[in-house]
Design a protein around this motif. Structure first.
Motif, PDB file in Angstrom:
ATOM      1  N   SER A   7       3.559   6.548  -5.631  1.00  0.00           N
ATOM      2  CA  SER A   7       4.129   5.944  -4.428  1.00  0.00           C
ATOM      3  C   SER A   7       5.616   5.674  -4.596  1.00  0.00           C
ATOM      4  O   SER A   7       6.397   5.857  -3.662  1.00  0.00           O
ATOM      5  CB  SER A   7       3.393   4.638  -4.094  1.00  0.00           C
ATOM      6  OG  SER A   7       3.567   3.681  -5.136  1.00  0.00           O
ATOM      7  N   ARG A  11       8.651   7.286  -2.313  1.00  0.00           N
ATOM      8  CA  ARG A  11       9.700   6.501  -1.660  1.00  0.00           C
ATOM      9  C   ARG A  11      11.079   7.015  -2.035  1.00  0.00           C
ATOM     10  O   ARG A  11      11.978   7.097  -1.183  1.00  0.00           O
ATOM     11  CB  ARG A  11       9.560   5.024  -2.040  1.00  0.00           C
ATOM     12  CG  ARG A  11       8.430   4.307  -1.316  1.00  0.00           C
ATOM     13  CD  ARG A  11       8.588   2.809  -1.419  1.00  0.00           C
ATOM     14  NE  ARG A  11       8.494   2.364  -2.803  1.00  0.00           N
ATOM     15  CZ  ARG A  11       7.365   1.989  -3.384  1.00  0.00           C
ATOM     16  NH1 ARG A  11       6.224   2.035  -2.719  1.00  0.00           N
ATOM     17  NH2 ARG A  11       7.354   1.583  -4.639  1.00  0.00           N
ATOM     18  N   SER A 281      13.115  -7.717   3.978  1.00  0.00           N
ATOM     19  CA  SER A 281      13.027  -6.285   3.699  1.00  0.00           C
ATOM     20  C   SER A 281      14.386  -5.634   3.902  1.00  0.00           C
ATOM     21  O   SER A 281      14.957  -5.710   4.995  1.00  0.00           O
ATOM     22  CB  SER A 281      11.980  -5.627   4.603  1.00  0.00           C
ATOM     23  OG  SER A 281      12.041  -4.219   4.502  1.00  0.00           O
ATOM     24  N   GLY A 344       6.466  -5.022   7.382  1.00  0.00           N
ATOM     25  CA  GLY A 344       5.107  -5.487   7.129  1.00  0.00           C
ATOM     26  C   GLY A 344       4.066  -4.525   7.658  1.00  0.00           C
ATOM     27  O   GLY A 344       3.033  -4.296   7.023  1.00  0.00           O
ATOM     28  N   ARG A 347       3.808  -1.639   5.244  1.00  0.00           N
ATOM     29  CA  ARG A 347       3.065  -1.998   4.030  1.00  0.00           C
ATOM     30  C   ARG A 347       1.570  -2.014   4.294  1.00  0.00           C
ATOM     31  O   ARG A 347       0.777  -1.537   3.480  1.00  0.00           O
ATOM     32  CB  ARG A 347       3.532  -3.361   3.516  1.00  0.00           C
ATOM     33  CG  ARG A 347       4.882  -3.334   2.824  1.00  0.00           C
ATOM     34  CD  ARG A 347       5.125  -4.630   2.068  1.00  0.00           C
ATOM     35  NE  ARG A 347       5.162  -5.772   2.964  1.00  0.00           N
ATOM     36  CZ  ARG A 347       6.266  -6.247   3.508  1.00  0.00           C
ATOM     37  NH1 ARG A 347       7.431  -5.660   3.273  1.00  0.00           N
ATOM     38  NH2 ARG A 347       6.235  -7.307   4.301  1.00  0.00           N
ATOM     39  N   ARG A 348       1.162  -2.582   5.434  1.00  0.00           N
ATOM     40  CA  ARG A 348      -0.264  -2.621   5.749  1.00  0.00           C
ATOM     41  C   ARG A 348      -0.819  -1.214   5.962  1.00  0.00           C
ATOM     42  O   ARG A 348      -1.951  -0.920   5.579  1.00  0.00           O
ATOM     43  CB  ARG A 348      -0.501  -3.483   6.988  1.00  0.00           C
ATOM     44  CG  ARG A 348      -0.290  -4.973   6.761  1.00  0.00           C
ATOM     45  CD  ARG A 348      -0.815  -5.785   7.912  1.00  0.00           C
ATOM     46  NE  ARG A 348      -0.051  -5.543   9.127  1.00  0.00           N
ATOM     47  CZ  ARG A 348       1.040  -6.219   9.475  1.00  0.00           C
ATOM     48  NH1 ARG A 348       1.510  -7.164   8.667  1.00  0.00           N
ATOM     49  NH2 ARG A 348       1.669  -5.949  10.591  1.00  0.00           N
ATOM     50  N   ARG A 350       0.289   1.550   4.509  1.00  0.00           N
ATOM     51  CA  ARG A 350       0.141   2.179   3.188  1.00  0.00           C
ATOM     52  C   ARG A 350      -1.080   1.642   2.470  1.00  0.00           C
ATOM     53  O   ARG A 350      -1.783   2.378   1.775  1.00  0.00           O
ATOM     54  CB  ARG A 350       1.406   1.939   2.347  1.00  0.00           C
ATOM     55  CG  ARG A 350       2.607   2.743   2.790  1.00  0.00           C
ATOM     56  CD  ARG A 350       3.664   2.754   1.703  1.00  0.00           C
ATOM     57  NE  ARG A 350       4.094   1.405   1.352  1.00  0.00           N
ATOM     58  CZ  ARG A 350       5.138   0.797   1.900  1.00  0.00           C
ATOM     59  NH1 ARG A 350       5.848   1.406   2.830  1.00  0.00           N
ATOM     60  NH2 ARG A 350       5.476  -0.427   1.527  1.00  0.00           N
ATOM     61  N   THR A 351      -1.359   0.344   2.622  1.00  0.00           N
ATOM     62  CA  THR A 351      -2.510  -0.252   1.945  1.00  0.00           C
ATOM     63  C   THR A 351      -3.824   0.296   2.491  1.00  0.00           C
ATOM     64  O   THR A 351      -4.775   0.535   1.742  1.00  0.00           O
ATOM     65  CB  THR A 351      -2.473  -1.779   2.103  1.00  0.00           C
ATOM     66  OG1 THR A 351      -1.247  -2.279   1.551  1.00  0.00           O
ATOM     67  CG2 THR A 351      -3.642  -2.418   1.381  1.00  0.00           C
TER      68      THR A 351
END
Length: 391
Positions: A7, A11, A281, A344, A347-348, A350-351
């Motif tokens: 990951s 990036r 961020s 945010g 990120r969610r 990707r999770t």
């Protein structure tokens, strides 16, 4: 560990691809989009500084435009020549850019004792006073600032090479003549990349962790041996230096500085940038700067092609008002549906979609291979003890 490395590599590759695109854009963009890009990159640097202060250190500031104004006018005065209307130091532009950041940082350091004693909305109101104080000085120190009409800004030059259209600095690449906007694009891109890199590393450093601890709980941070006052001071100094640099870049992009450029509205715009992008961020601050800065300019440029927009002053919905309405709707949407902003949400996403996403059927949130999302192993099961065993 391999997934984390993968990951991180993705990036980096994504960032490199964006950088390559940014390097190639001046070859195809017209003057309007080049000018818009300059404003976006300058605003992005200011937004990164503010997200470090508000999102990471937890110090509310409504006076970011004041520090940007200080940087802009310091650059204009230090690089300008003395005339019958205004005074100037005639320093090299590189030194003027450094002075803009240093003087803004010095003002932030002078304000830090106030920040150390206040928090929340009270700190926000104290920083708001800076906007009015700085505006008053800009309007009345006419020998340095030019008063209400402002003053012109000397173009940037480095080693005898001018970042303007002055002869004989002719430059052409791939058949495209690189004029002042093209040259400033690459200068601003370099400054923006360095500022974002420093911001990301600072956020992950020991200083950034200290800021986050102070944000979460000043009492707990002090118990851990963190100097709360020193952490707040460093956050204000760094944020002010970023704002001063952004102000100097805006002065170069405009070619002239005036007090109205750095009004309270500018401070609100900076806050909107970091809220939309996600507090704390660095990439989110950049995305927010693109949205907030480019939207009104694009609406104004193409207002004649948009049926719902009217020309400014005609009594209808003008581009400036339309952009404010869009800002308001975007903020409401983010606060209601995208907690944590765009960063945010990313990120969610990707999770949920990544290889290490939790298995919805696993009660302990473990992944299909039995590990937890952070790469560890599920904690051993614990059973509540009865009342008899707790006596």
């Amino acid at each position: 560990m391999s997934e984390l490395l993968r990951s991180g590599l993705l990036r980096r590759l994504g960032g490199l691809a964006l950088l390559v695109v940014a390097l190639a854009l001046p070859l195809v963009l017209n003057d309007f989009w080049l000018q818009t890009g300059l404003f976006v990159m300058a605003a992005a640097i200011g937004a990164v500084g503010l997200t470090l202060l508000v999102g990471v250190a937890g110090q509310l500031s409504l006076g970011h435009a004041a520090f940007a104004a200080i940087g802009a006018y310091v650059y204009a005065w230090s690089t300008g020549e003395t005339t019958t209307a205004v005074s100037g130091a005639g320093l090299p532009p590189v030194l003027g850019l450094l002075l803009a950041a240093l003087v803004a940082a010095g003002v932030g350091a002078a304000f830090s004792p106030v920040a150390g004693r206040l928090r929340g909305i009270y700190l926000g109101l104290a920083t708001l006073a800076l906007v009015f104080v700085v505006r008053h000085l800009l309007l009345n120190l006419t020998d340095w600032t030019g008063g209400f009409t402002g003053r012109s800004v000397e173009s940037f030059a480095l080693g005898g090479f001018s970042f303007s259209n002055r002869d004989p600095d002719y430059l052409a690449v791939a058949g495209v003549e690189f004029e002042g906007l093209h040259r400033l694009w690459y200068l601003f891109l370099l400054l923006a990349v360095v500022a974002c890199w420093l911001g990301a590393n600072l956020r992950a450093s020991r200083t950034g962790r200290a800021w986050a601890n102070v944000r979460d709980s000043e009492t707990a941070a002090a118990a851990m041996g963190i100097g709360v006052a020193r952490a707040k001071m460093s956050a204000f100094i760094v944020s002010s230096a970023y704002a001063g640099t952004a102000g100097a870049m805006l002065a170069l992009a405009y070619g002239r500085v005036a007090p109205d450029v750095f009004s309270l509205t500018a401070s609100i715009d900076f806050l909107v940038m970091i809220v939309l992008g996600g507090l704390g961020s660095v990439p989110g601050a950049v995305v927010g700067a693109v949205f907030v800065t480019a939207l009104p300019l694009v609406l104004a440029e193409y207002s004649s092609a948009l049926p719902f927009l009217a020309a400014p002053g005609s009594g209808g919905l003008d581009p400036s008002t339309a952009s404010r309405l869009v800002y308001g709707l975007a903020i409401i949407a983010v606060l209601v549906f995208l907690r944590g902003g765009l960063a945010g949400a990313a990120r969610r996403l990707r999770t949920r979609t990544g290889p290490g996403a939790p298995d919805p059927g696993a009660p302990d949130g473990s992944t299909p291979d039995g590990s937890t999302p952070d790469g560890g192993h599920p904690a051993p099961a614990t059973h509540p003890r009865s009342k008899e065993t707790t006596r």
